[in-house]
Design an enzyme around this catalytic site. Sequence first.
Site, mmCIF file in Angstrom:
data_model
loop_
_atom_site.group_PDB
_atom_site.id
_atom_site.type_symbol
_atom_site.label_atom_id
_atom_site.label_comp_id
_atom_site.label_asym_id
_atom_site.label_seq_id
_atom_site.Cartn_x
_atom_site.Cartn_y
_atom_site.Cartn_z
ATOM 1 N N GLY A 137 -3.323 1.942 9.786
ATOM 2 C CA GLY A 137 -3.800 2.125 8.419
ATOM 3 C C GLY A 137 -2.955 3.185 7.721
ATOM 4 O O GLY A 137 -2.045 3.755 8.330
ATOM 5 N N LYS A 138 -3.281 3.436 6.470
ATOM 6 C CA LYS A 138 -2.510 4.402 5.673
ATOM 7 C C LYS A 138 -2.397 5.752 6.377
ATOM 8 O O LYS A 138 -1.353 6.380 6.396
ATOM 9 C CB LYS A 138 -3.163 4.593 4.309
ATOM 10 C CG LYS A 138 -2.886 3.460 3.358
ATOM 11 C CD LYS A 138 -2.410 3.993 2.003
ATOM 12 C CE LYS A 138 -1.808 2.895 1.151
ATOM 13 N NZ LYS A 138 -2.805 1.896 0.727
ATOM 14 N N ARG A 139 -3.509 6.203 6.959
ATOM 15 C CA ARG A 139 -3.506 7.524 7.587
ATOM 16 C C ARG A 139 -2.638 7.624 8.825
ATOM 17 O O ARG A 139 -2.262 8.695 9.240
ATOM 18 C CB ARG A 139 -4.929 7.899 8.003
ATOM 19 C CG ARG A 139 -5.721 8.367 6.855
ATOM 20 C CD ARG A 139 -6.923 9.087 7.362
ATOM 21 N NE ARG A 139 -7.954 8.960 6.380
ATOM 22 C CZ ARG A 139 -9.223 8.963 6.638
ATOM 23 N NH1 ARG A 139 -9.638 9.096 7.880
ATOM 24 N NH2 ARG A 139 -10.096 8.851 5.674
#
Length: 481
Positions: A247-249
Site C-alpha cells: 500500500g501507499k505506506r
Amino acid sequence: MTTPVRTRFAPSPTGFLHVGNIRTGLFAWLVAQHSGGTFILRLEDTDKKREVEGSIAHLKECLEILGIDYAEGLDVGGPYGPYKQSDRLEIYRTWAQKLIENGRAYADPYAPEQIQEFRDLARVEKRAFLYRNHRPENPPAWDGTMPLRFKSDPKAYSWHDEVMGDLSTGPEVIDDIILIKSDGYPTYNFAHIVDDAEMHITHILRGQEFISSQPNYFNLYEAFGLTPPIFATMPHILAESGTKKLGKRDGAKDVLDYIREGILPEALTNFIASLGWNDGTEQEIFSREELIAKFTLDRVQRSGARFDKQRLLWMNGQWIRRLNIDELYDRTINFWPVSAAKATEAYKKQLLALVQDRLKTLADLKTLTSYFFEEPTPNWQMARENKQLSKLSSEETRSLLQHAIASLSDSDFTPEALQEALNQLLITTGQKPGILFSLIRLSVSWSPFSPALNDTLAVIGKEATLKRLNRAIETMNVTIS
Ligand code: GLU
C-alpha cells in the site's frame, strides 16, 4: 508463420503510476521486445470522474525515464489509432450497434434506485445479485441516454492464464454488464475488448483485479465472434512483511519519487522486473538487454512478490558501482550539498571516486561529501556514542589528537605518504586503528562515514586537516547543545 506479438500498456489517467502499474507496463514491454514484437501505449480515459490532472505527462515521464519506449500509441500514432479512448467514442458506438442488431445488447431502463432495490432484495434472500435476473422483457430503443447492457449467454468457462495456470468458472458469474454508460462513455469492460481487437493485441498483461471479470469478457468475445488473445495475470506486490498487498505506506509511491531519492533508472527497472520474475538462476542484476533476452511469461511467479526496500538499495549500489566516474558525475547533478556549488567538476569527480563504493543512493552524496566542501561543526556527542571512542578518557583523546597533529604536520599529503604517517602513528601511540583512525576521521569530518582515511585527508588537504584537528581539541570540553 506465427502472428507477430503485440502487447499494450493501457493505464488510466487517474493518478500517479506506482510500482505495480509500471511493472505491468514493463512486463508487457519485455514480452514484445523479447520476440521482436510491438509495444503499444493506449490511454484508457473513459472514467472522466476519476481523472487526475497531470497524470498523462507524469505517465510519459515515467516511461521515458525507465526506457519503456513505444513506437505505436498515444501521441505517436500508428495504424489502429486513435490511441486515446475518449477519441474513439464513434468506434465503440459502431461496435455496440453490431450487438444491438444481433439482439445482444439492450437499453437499461431502470433508475439507479430500482437497481439498488434488486440488490438489496438479493442480499436479504442471501443470493448473489445478477442483473440478468431482472432483464426487462420489452426494453425501450437505446437512445444514448440510458446505459447499454450486454445480453449475456451464461455458461461455464475453462481457460489458461500464462501466469495463473488453468482456471475455470461456472455460469453463475456471467451477467449483463454495462457496455456504454449513460454519459456516453464506454465502460472499461467493453472498450478494452474493442480496442484490443482493433489493435490486434496478442497478449494481455494486467493486474489481478480483472481476473474475476474474465468470464464476462469471454462471453463478449464470443458475441463478437472474436478469438481471445493470450492472458497473463500479474501476481500481487506484497508489503515488506509479505503478508499484505503493498500500500501507499509501504512504499507504493510514485515511480518518480524513487528517482528523486537517488535511485538510478536502471536499478529501478532491474528491481521492478524482479518483482515476481527471475530467470531461474541466482542472477539478480540484469541490464535492459539481458532482461529483453531472458524475459518470458512462464517464469513469472504466481504467488505475491515481496517489495523489499533493502534489496532495491542494494541493487542501486550495484548499479552505481557499474558506472564510470564521468557517467556517475552526470547522474549526480541534483544531489550535491549546497556547499558544493563553487567546487570544480574535477574536484567533485575526485570525490566521486572516493565515495562511489559507499553510495546506496545518489542522495547519500550529501552526508558523504559535505565536509569536503565546508568545515563541519564539531559534535563530540558522536564520539560519546561511538563504541570504540567512548572508551577513551579526555586526556587520552587529547593526547592522541596532539600526536596526530604533530605527525601529520611533517607529512606530505599524498595518499601514500599519509598512509605511511598514519601507520607510524599507530606504532608511536600503541593504539588500534579502530580507535586512532576513527578519532581522526571523526575530527576532520564529523560525519558517521568517510572513505579510506588517507584518501580523505589527502583531499581535505594539509591546512584544513590540521585546522580541524586543532578545532577538535579546542571544542572537546565545550558542550554543544
Ligand atoms: N485501464 C486499466 C488499468 O489502468 C488497464 C487494464 C488492462 O490492462 O486491461 O488498470
